[in-house]
Design a protein around this motif. Structure first.
Motif, PDB file in Angstrom:
ATOM      1  N   TYR A  36      38.866  69.281 -20.154  1.00  0.00           N
ATOM      2  CA  TYR A  36      39.839  68.869 -19.155  1.00  0.00           C
ATOM      3  C   TYR A  36      39.118  68.184 -17.996  1.00  0.00           C
ATOM      4  O   TYR A  36      37.992  68.548 -17.633  1.00  0.00           O
ATOM      5  CB  TYR A  36      40.628  70.079 -18.626  1.00  0.00           C
ATOM      6  CG  TYR A  36      41.748  70.523 -19.545  1.00  0.00           C
ATOM      7  CD1 TYR A  36      41.476  71.326 -20.656  1.00  0.00           C
ATOM      8  CD2 TYR A  36      43.062  70.137 -19.307  1.00  0.00           C
ATOM      9  CE1 TYR A  36      42.511  71.722 -21.504  1.00  0.00           C
ATOM     10  CE2 TYR A  36      44.094  70.536 -20.143  1.00  0.00           C
ATOM     11  CZ  TYR A  36      43.800  71.325 -21.235  1.00  0.00           C
ATOM     12  OH  TYR A  36      44.821  71.724 -22.068  1.00  0.00           O
ATOM     13  N   GLN A  38      39.640  67.075 -13.955  1.00  0.00           N
ATOM     14  CA  GLN A  38      40.460  67.394 -12.787  1.00  0.00           C
ATOM     15  C   GLN A  38      39.991  66.589 -11.581  1.00  0.00           C
ATOM     16  O   GLN A  38      38.823  66.673 -11.178  1.00  0.00           O
ATOM     17  CB  GLN A  38      40.409  68.894 -12.464  1.00  0.00           C
ATOM     18  CG  GLN A  38      41.346  69.301 -11.335  1.00  0.00           C
ATOM     19  CD  GLN A  38      41.340  70.808 -11.085  1.00  0.00           C
ATOM     20  OE1 GLN A  38      40.332  71.479 -11.310  1.00  0.00           O
ATOM     21  NE2 GLN A  38      42.461  71.342 -10.622  1.00  0.00           N
ATOM     22  N   GLY A  41      43.046  67.636  -5.774  1.00  0.00           N
ATOM     23  CA  GLY A  41      44.476  67.699  -5.502  1.00  0.00           C
ATOM     24  C   GLY A  41      45.368  67.591  -6.718  1.00  0.00           C
ATOM     25  O   GLY A  41      46.590  67.583  -6.584  1.00  0.00           O
ATOM     26  N   LYS A  42      44.770  67.509  -7.893  1.00  0.00           N
ATOM     27  CA  LYS A  42      45.540  67.376  -9.122  1.00  0.00           C
ATOM     28  C   LYS A  42      45.270  68.550 -10.055  1.00  0.00           C
ATOM     29  O   LYS A  42      44.276  69.258  -9.909  1.00  0.00           O
ATOM     30  CB  LYS A  42      45.178  66.074  -9.848  1.00  0.00           C
ATOM     31  CG  LYS A  42      45.410  64.820  -9.024  1.00  0.00           C
ATOM     32  CD  LYS A  42      46.877  64.569  -8.799  1.00  0.00           C
ATOM     33  CE  LYS A  42      47.105  63.238  -8.112  1.00  0.00           C
ATOM     34  NZ  LYS A  42      48.556  62.995  -7.863  1.00  0.00           N
ATOM     35  N   GLY A  43      46.158  68.755 -11.004  1.00  0.00           N
ATOM     36  CA  GLY A  43      45.914  69.753 -12.021  1.00  0.00           C
ATOM     37  C   GLY A  43      44.997  69.197 -13.105  1.00  0.00           C
ATOM     38  O   GLY A  43      44.821  67.981 -13.224  1.00  0.00           O
ATOM     39  N   PRO A  44      44.396  70.063 -13.913  1.00  0.00           N
ATOM     40  CA  PRO A  44      43.542  69.601 -15.008  1.00  0.00           C
ATOM     41  C   PRO A  44      44.348  68.792 -16.024  1.00  0.00           C
ATOM     42  O   PRO A  44      45.502  69.125 -16.316  1.00  0.00           O
ATOM     43  CB  PRO A  44      43.034  70.903 -15.637  1.00  0.00           C
ATOM     44  CG  PRO A  44      43.258  71.956 -14.596  1.00  0.00           C
ATOM     45  CD  PRO A  44      44.465  71.530 -13.836  1.00  0.00           C
ATOM     46  N   LEU A  46      44.123  67.048 -19.969  1.00  0.00           N
ATOM     47  CA  LEU A  46      43.375  67.036 -21.224  1.00  0.00           C
ATOM     48  C   LEU A  46      42.700  65.690 -21.427  1.00  0.00           C
ATOM     49  O   LEU A  46      43.331  64.641 -21.341  1.00  0.00           O
ATOM     50  CB  LEU A  46      44.310  67.337 -22.392  1.00  0.00           C
ATOM     51  CG  LEU A  46      43.654  67.323 -23.778  1.00  0.00           C
ATOM     52  CD1 LEU A  46      42.646  68.461 -23.895  1.00  0.00           C
ATOM     53  CD2 LEU A  46      44.721  67.427 -24.866  1.00  0.00           C
ATOM     54  N   PHE A  89      36.012  70.463 -17.040  1.00  0.00           N
ATOM     55  CA  PHE A  89      36.018  71.834 -17.543  1.00  0.00           C
ATOM     56  C   PHE A  89      36.023  71.818 -19.062  1.00  0.00           C
ATOM     57  O   PHE A  89      36.857  71.152 -19.680  1.00  0.00           O
ATOM     58  CB  PHE A  89      37.273  72.583 -17.077  1.00  0.00           C
ATOM     59  CG  PHE A  89      37.328  72.832 -15.600  1.00  0.00           C
ATOM     60  CD1 PHE A  89      37.970  71.943 -14.761  1.00  0.00           C
ATOM     61  CD2 PHE A  89      36.756  73.971 -15.051  1.00  0.00           C
ATOM     62  CE1 PHE A  89      38.039  72.165 -13.398  1.00  0.00           C
ATOM     63  CE2 PHE A  89      36.825  74.208 -13.688  1.00  0.00           C
ATOM     64  CZ  PHE A  89      37.458  73.301 -12.858  1.00  0.00           C
ATOM     65  N   SER A  93      40.031  78.091 -27.133  1.00  0.00           N
ATOM     66  CA  SER A  93      41.178  78.939 -27.447  1.00  0.00           C
ATOM     67  C   SER A  93      41.081  79.352 -28.910  1.00  0.00           C
ATOM     68  O   SER A  93      40.240  78.850 -29.653  1.00  0.00           O
ATOM     69  CB  SER A  93      42.502  78.216 -27.178  1.00  0.00           C
ATOM     70  OG  SER A  93      42.678  77.140 -28.076  1.00  0.00           O
ATOM     71  N   ASN A  98      48.062  81.602 -27.067  1.00  0.00           N
ATOM     72  CA  ASN A  98      48.313  80.288 -26.469  1.00  0.00           C
ATOM     73  C   ASN A  98      47.745  80.215 -25.058  1.00  0.00           C
ATOM     74  O   ASN A  98      48.427  79.841 -24.113  1.00  0.00           O
ATOM     75  CB  ASN A  98      49.824  80.035 -26.458  1.00  0.00           C
ATOM     76  CG  ASN A  98      50.163  78.577 -26.238  1.00  0.00           C
ATOM     77  OD1 ASN A  98      49.423  77.694 -26.642  1.00  0.00           O
ATOM     78  ND2 ASN A  98      51.287  78.321 -25.589  1.00  0.00           N
ATOM     79  N   ASN A  99      46.488  80.634 -24.889  1.00  0.00           N
ATOM     80  CA  ASN A  99      45.859  80.513 -23.587  1.00  0.00           C
ATOM     81  C   ASN A  99      44.432  79.989 -23.737  1.00  0.00           C
ATOM     82  O   ASN A  99      43.849  80.055 -24.810  1.00  0.00           O
ATOM     83  CB  ASN A  99      45.864  81.847 -22.837  1.00  0.00           C
ATOM     84  CG  ASN A  99      45.022  82.908 -23.518  1.00  0.00           C
ATOM     85  OD1 ASN A  99      45.425  83.438 -24.540  1.00  0.00           O
ATOM     86  ND2 ASN A  99      43.863  83.204 -22.950  1.00  0.00           N
ATOM     87  N   LEU A 100      43.930  79.446 -22.648  1.00  0.00           N
ATOM     88  CA  LEU A 100      42.613  78.832 -22.636  1.00  0.00           C
ATOM     89  C   LEU A 100      41.629  79.688 -21.849  1.00  0.00           C
ATOM     90  O   LEU A 100      41.967  80.262 -20.814  1.00  0.00           O
ATOM     91  CB  LEU A 100      42.692  77.449 -21.985  1.00  0.00           C
ATOM     92  CG  LEU A 100      43.505  76.387 -22.738  1.00  0.00           C
ATOM     93  CD1 LEU A 100      43.811  75.218 -21.815  1.00  0.00           C
ATOM     94  CD2 LEU A 100      42.762  75.923 -23.971  1.00  0.00           C
ATOM     95  N   PHE A 102      38.294  79.050 -19.817  1.00  0.00           N
ATOM     96  CA  PHE A 102      37.623  77.900 -19.214  1.00  0.00           C
ATOM     97  C   PHE A 102      36.173  78.183 -18.839  1.00  0.00           C
ATOM     98  O   PHE A 102      35.818  79.310 -18.479  1.00  0.00           O
ATOM     99  CB  PHE A 102      38.352  77.472 -17.931  1.00  0.00           C
ATOM    100  CG  PHE A 102      39.611  76.695 -18.177  1.00  0.00           C
ATOM    101  CD1 PHE A 102      40.831  77.334 -18.263  1.00  0.00           C
ATOM    102  CD2 PHE A 102      39.569  75.316 -18.309  1.00  0.00           C
ATOM    103  CE1 PHE A 102      42.001  76.604 -18.471  1.00  0.00           C
ATOM    104  CE2 PHE A 102      40.725  74.576 -18.518  1.00  0.00           C
ATOM    105  CZ  PHE A 102      41.942  75.230 -18.614  1.00  0.00           C
TER     106      PHE A 102
END
Lengths: 112, 115
Positions: A36, A38, A41-44, A46, A89, A93, A98-100, A102
């Motif tokens: 990912y 990033q 100010g933004k989200g990660p 893909l 990052f 998984s 269904n989680n990552l 990092f």
């Protein structure tokens, strides 16, 4: 306990150079490894991902190399550009969840 | 297609208060998960909801809770806020299947500052 270890913490590269970020994992149940990107100010977001049955995946200037026996994978950014300056990052998984998980992130700065 | 939307983007709370954060997933996505991002601990998984049921939970105290509504929108709540809860809270959505390779999309996050 950090399930995915990432290095280096920060990286400075000249424009046009190759940026390399490394990650390692212990849990052999992991079967999907995304990267990912990033920006502040933004989200990660893909960037690229790989499964362990493939040793390399390339998308444009971005390549993932995967070494299943060593439980290591890396991101290579070819011809690095100032616009690539961001935090990267690695993650992992496993099927059934269904989680990552990092890595701790690498702050990349590309100098013009 | 609209992305993952989180509200509010920024908020300041006092120790001991509670906070509720909201997330609207990408249309058609049934799974919503929450992550906490801090400089010291990085990105850590809080919990995941699918079809209004908590399907997976990270290693956080019970002060952290969430729920999902029938339209897949989700809220997370933190009660009795502590200074250490100051963080960027990220919501992520996906179609929901638990096979590996299920792409997870993140919102821009809610910045929480506890004073």
């Amino acid at each position: 306990q950090q399930q995915v270890k990432q290095s280096p913490q920060s990286l400075i590269v000249q424009k046009g150079g190759i940026s390399i970020i490394n990650c390692a994992y212990e849990n052999t149940a992991f079967d999907y490894f995304p990267w990912y990107q990033q920006f502040p100010g933004k989200g990660p977001a893909l960037l690229i991902a790989i499964r362990p049955d493939v040793s390399e995946k390339k998308e444009g200037r971005f390549t993932i190399s995967f070494n299943k026996s060593a439980k290591q994978f890396s991101l290579h950014i070819m011809d690095s550009q100032p616009g690539d300056s961001a935090t990267y990052f690695c993650a992992a998984s496993m099927t059934g969840a269904n989680n990552l998980f990092f890595g701790t992130g690498t702050r990349l700065t590309v100098i013009p | 297609k609209a992305g993952v939307t989180q509200t509010p983007r920024y908020l300041i709370k006092t120790r001991g208060q509670q906070v509720t954060l909201s997330c609207s997933p990408i249309s058609g996505h049934r799974s919503v998960s929450w992550y906490q991002q801090t400089p010291g601990q990085g990105l850590q998984f809080l919990f995941e909801y699918f079809s209004e049921t908590q399907r997976n939970k990270g290693n956080f105290p019970g002060r952290f809770s969430g729920r999902q509504f029938s339209n897949s929108r989700s809220e997370m709540n933190v009660s009795t806020l502590e200074l250490g809860d100051s963080a960027l809270y990220l919501c992520a959505s996906s179609e929901g299947q638990t096979f590996s390779g299920n792409t997870i999309y993140f919102g821009e996050g809610s910045w929480l500052t506890v004073v």
